[in-house]
Design an enzyme around this catalytic site. Structure first.
Site, PDB file in Angstrom:
ATOM      1  N   ASN A  14      56.523  36.019  66.158  1.00  0.00           N
ATOM      2  CA  ASN A  14      55.642  35.793  67.327  1.00  0.00           C
ATOM      3  C   ASN A  14      55.949  36.974  68.252  1.00  0.00           C
ATOM      4  O   ASN A  14      57.047  37.086  68.785  1.00  0.00           O
ATOM      5  CB  ASN A  14      56.010  34.447  67.953  1.00  0.00           C
ATOM      6  CG  ASN A  14      55.292  34.111  69.249  1.00  0.00           C
ATOM      7  OD1 ASN A  14      55.789  33.303  70.021  1.00  0.00           O
ATOM      8  ND2 ASN A  14      54.136  34.667  69.501  1.00  0.00           N
ATOM      9  N   CYS A  78      56.528  30.221  77.285  1.00  0.00           N
ATOM     10  CA  CYS A  78      56.571  30.813  75.948  1.00  0.00           C
ATOM     11  C   CYS A  78      58.036  30.823  75.512  1.00  0.00           C
ATOM     12  O   CYS A  78      58.843  31.604  76.022  1.00  0.00           O
ATOM     13  CB  CYS A  78      56.012  32.231  75.950  1.00  0.00           C
ATOM     14  SG  CYS A  78      56.089  32.990  74.303  1.00  0.00           S
ATOM     15  N   GLY A  79      58.358  29.950  74.581  1.00  0.00           N
ATOM     16  CA  GLY A  79      59.754  29.800  74.171  1.00  0.00           C
ATOM     17  C   GLY A  79      60.316  31.046  73.515  1.00  0.00           C
ATOM     18  O   GLY A  79      61.417  31.502  73.859  1.00  0.00           O
ATOM     19  N   ASN A  80      59.583  31.606  72.553  1.00  0.00           N
ATOM     20  CA  ASN A  80      60.119  32.774  71.841  1.00  0.00           C
ATOM     21  C   ASN A  80      60.314  33.948  72.782  1.00  0.00           C
ATOM     22  O   ASN A  80      61.313  34.673  72.693  1.00  0.00           O
ATOM     23  CB  ASN A  80      59.184  33.163  70.684  1.00  0.00           C
ATOM     24  CG  ASN A  80      59.214  32.144  69.559  1.00  0.00           C
ATOM     25  OD1 ASN A  80      60.262  31.592  69.234  1.00  0.00           O
ATOM     26  ND2 ASN A  80      58.059  31.884  68.970  1.00  0.00           N
ATOM     27  N   HIS A 161      50.622  20.681  74.372  1.00  0.00           N
ATOM     28  CA  HIS A 161      50.665  20.681  72.902  1.00  0.00           C
ATOM     29  C   HIS A 161      50.128  19.370  72.353  1.00  0.00           C
ATOM     30  O   HIS A 161      50.382  18.298  72.919  1.00  0.00           O
ATOM     31  CB  HIS A 161      52.104  20.846  72.397  1.00  0.00           C
ATOM     32  CG  HIS A 161      52.688  22.177  72.741  1.00  0.00           C
ATOM     33  ND1 HIS A 161      52.651  23.246  71.887  1.00  0.00           N
ATOM     34  CD2 HIS A 161      53.300  22.616  73.871  1.00  0.00           C
ATOM     35  CE1 HIS A 161      53.217  24.295  72.462  1.00  0.00           C
ATOM     36  NE2 HIS A 161      53.621  23.936  73.670  1.00  0.00           N
ATOM     37  N   ASN A 192      47.707  23.873  72.665  1.00  0.00           N
ATOM     38  CA  ASN A 192      48.289  24.459  71.456  1.00  0.00           C
ATOM     39  C   ASN A 192      48.309  23.341  70.407  1.00  0.00           C
ATOM     40  O   ASN A 192      48.661  22.196  70.727  1.00  0.00           O
ATOM     41  CB  ASN A 192      49.709  24.951  71.752  1.00  0.00           C
ATOM     42  CG  ASN A 192      49.726  26.041  72.808  1.00  0.00           C
ATOM     43  OD1 ASN A 192      49.381  27.181  72.536  1.00  0.00           O
ATOM     44  ND2 ASN A 192      50.092  25.691  74.039  1.00  0.00           N
ATOM     45  N   GLU A 210      47.821  28.664  68.286  1.00  0.00           N
ATOM     46  CA  GLU A 210      48.167  28.794  69.707  1.00  0.00           C
ATOM     47  C   GLU A 210      46.935  28.958  70.581  1.00  0.00           C
ATOM     48  O   GLU A 210      46.059  29.788  70.277  1.00  0.00           O
ATOM     49  CB  GLU A 210      49.080  30.000  69.932  1.00  0.00           C
ATOM     50  CG  GLU A 210      50.511  29.762  69.559  1.00  0.00           C
ATOM     51  CD  GLU A 210      51.440  30.805  70.168  1.00  0.00           C
ATOM     52  OE1 GLU A 210      51.201  31.258  71.304  1.00  0.00           O
ATOM     53  OE2 GLU A 210      52.397  31.171  69.479  1.00  0.00           O
ATOM     54  N   ARG A 211      46.922  28.229  71.665  1.00  0.00           N
ATOM     55  CA  ARG A 211      45.904  28.396  72.708  1.00  0.00           C
ATOM     56  C   ARG A 211      45.846  29.870  73.123  1.00  0.00           C
ATOM     57  O   ARG A 211      46.893  30.496  73.348  1.00  0.00           O
ATOM     58  CB  ARG A 211      46.310  27.523  73.905  1.00  0.00           C
ATOM     59  CG  ARG A 211      45.428  27.638  75.124  1.00  0.00           C
ATOM     60  CD  ARG A 211      45.876  26.718  76.232  1.00  0.00           C
ATOM     61  NE  ARG A 211      47.156  27.079  76.829  1.00  0.00           N
ATOM     62  CZ  ARG A 211      47.622  26.633  78.007  1.00  0.00           C
ATOM     63  NH1 ARG A 211      46.896  25.773  78.703  1.00  0.00           N
ATOM     64  NH2 ARG A 211      48.801  26.988  78.467  1.00  0.00           N
ATOM     65  N   CYS A 219      55.976  29.498  67.199  1.00  0.00           N
ATOM     66  CA  CYS A 219      55.720  29.137  68.603  1.00  0.00           C
ATOM     67  C   CYS A 219      56.909  28.295  69.053  1.00  0.00           C
ATOM     68  O   CYS A 219      57.123  27.187  68.546  1.00  0.00           O
ATOM     69  CB  CYS A 219      54.407  28.356  68.717  1.00  0.00           C
ATOM     70  SG  CYS A 219      54.068  27.773  70.393  1.00  0.00           S
ATOM     71  N   GLY A 220      57.679  28.837  69.997  1.00  0.00           N
ATOM     72  CA  GLY A 220      58.902  28.159  70.435  1.00  0.00           C
ATOM     73  C   GLY A 220      58.614  26.852  71.137  1.00  0.00           C
ATOM     74  O   GLY A 220      59.244  25.823  70.855  1.00  0.00           O
ATOM     75  N   GLY A 222      55.939  25.169  70.802  1.00  0.00           N
ATOM     76  CA  GLY A 222      55.344  24.301  69.768  1.00  0.00           C
ATOM     77  C   GLY A 222      56.424  23.623  68.952  1.00  0.00           C
ATOM     78  O   GLY A 222      56.313  22.433  68.609  1.00  0.00           O
TER      79      GLY A 222
HETATM   80  N1  LIG Z   1      54.252  31.671  71.606  1.00  0.00           N
HETATM   81  C1  LIG Z   1      54.668  30.826  72.620  1.00  0.00           C
HETATM   82  C2  LIG Z   1      53.658  30.047  73.410  1.00  0.00           C
HETATM   83  C3  LIG Z   1      52.743  30.966  74.208  1.00  0.00           C
HETATM   84  C4  LIG Z   1      51.781  30.263  75.138  1.00  0.00           C
HETATM   85  C5  LIG Z   1      50.774  29.396  74.450  1.00  0.00           C
HETATM   86  N2  LIG Z   1      49.908  30.129  73.565  1.00  0.00           N
HETATM   87  C6  LIG Z   1      49.940  28.663  75.507  1.00  0.00           C
HETATM   88  O1  LIG Z   1      48.783  29.045  75.740  1.00  0.00           O
HETATM   89  O2  LIG Z   1      50.460  27.722  76.100  1.00  0.00           O
HETATM   90  C7  LIG Z   1      56.003  30.144  72.409  1.00  0.00           C
HETATM   91  O3  LIG Z   1      56.836  30.734  71.690  1.00  0.00           O
HETATM   92  O4  LIG Z   1      56.252  29.108  73.017  1.00  0.00           O
END
Ligand SMILES: N[C@@H](CCC[C@H](N)C(=O)O)C(=O)O
Length: 281
Positions: A14, A78-80, A161, A192, A210-211, A219-220, A222
């Site tokens: 990611n 965004c966790g990652n 989510h 998401n 992912e949204r 997705c962290g 997620g």
């Molecule tokens: N890749 C991410 C999450 C990024 C944001 C997500 N797409 C959203 O719109 O909420 C992760 O690692 O958490």
């Protein structure tokens, strides 16, 4: 002037363009269109999320992190990328514990001896108003069906989510179903979408739409949502290993509702962003 420096990083594939707004104020007020141009893989640098490290606003924090999706829209979590930014800040400060501030709060991060980083992603929220959902329904059984997916679990990890459990996550056409569910009226702020299968004791295979991005390799937040959803449903305990396309993350849902996420951090390359991508001529 050689342009604005950035570093390209990723967590399990990611990937992120990371700017340092503390040093380069020009990146502090990027608009959505400019961010989307930079994130575009055909015309820009290319990334799932664009991250700007900014000075901390809270005196307890070591740095503030602003997050934008590939479509340019700003998001809450965004966790990652939090692991990646924490790793940068730990290197700067010569410490193994730092606090990263986001629009939704302060996140404690710790560097482990094996190079992975643990982030306390904060308290998950499970009320329908907090996901948020468009109707007052049980967030452990959201009445929503599409294709082979039904009966989602809603979890907010700073961002929204919807987690679906199926027998075989590989069999789901996530490219087709993901965008429809992301924009479903049940999710007023979009969502998401995670598709999960239980593949062993406390082991979950997860694929994600992912949204604001599409399918990503990890997705962290997620993974945090999947771990919480599986425990809520009684499918696993509260500590799980989540297997994403890019590899595993360890998730632990604590009794105080905080969620710990542990995983790797990687740097791909550094570069300079030139004026045309910033809309300068
Ligand atoms: N890749 C991410 C999450 C990024 C944001 C997500 N797409 C959203 O719109 O909420 C992760 O690692 O958490």
């Amino acid at each position: 002037m050689n342009g604005i420096p950035f570093v390209k990083m990723h967590g399990l594939g990611n990937d992120f363009v990371v700017f340092d707004g503390r040093r380069d104020p020009a990146v502090l007020d990027l608009d959505n269109a400019t961010a989307a141009r930079i994130a575009d893989r055909k015309t820009g640098v290319g990334c799932d999320q664009l991250i700007v490290i900014e000075p901390a606003r809270d005196e307890l924090a070591d740095a503030f992190m602003r997050i934008r999706n590939n479509d340019g829209g700003e998001v809450e979590a965004c966790g990652n990328a939090t692991r990646c930014v924490a790793n940068i800040v730990m290197g700067e400060l010569g410490r193994k514990d730092v606090i990263i501030e986001t629009v939704v709060g302060l996140l404690d991060a710790n560097g482990l001896a094996d190079g992975r980083v643990t982030v306390d992603m904060g308290q998950v929220r499970l009320d329908w108003r907090d996901i948020p959902l468009g109707q007052a329904v049980d967030t452990n059984h959201i009445p929503l069906s599409l294709g082979g997916l039904s009966d989602a679990v809603g979890v907010n990890v700073g961002n929204p989510h919807a987690v679906f459990f199926v027998d075989d996550a590989e069999s789901i056409d996530i490219e087709k179903l993901g965008p429809v569910l992301e924009h479903h009226e049940m999710f007023p702020e979009r969502a998401n979408i995670e598709v999960c299968s239980i593949i062993g004791e406390n082991r979950i295979r997860m694929r994600v739409w992912e949204r604001g991005v599409g399918v990503t390799r990890a997705c962290g937040t997620g993974a945090c949502a999947a771990g919480v959803a599986a425990a809520r449903r009684g499918l696993t305990g509260r500590k799980t290993e989540i297997i994403l396309d890019g590899g595993p993350l360890t998730i632990e849902w604590l009794p105080d509702d905080h969620v710990l996420m542990t995983g790797p951090v990687a740097t791909s390359f550094s570069g300079f962003l030139h004026g045309s991508l910033l809309g300068q001529h």
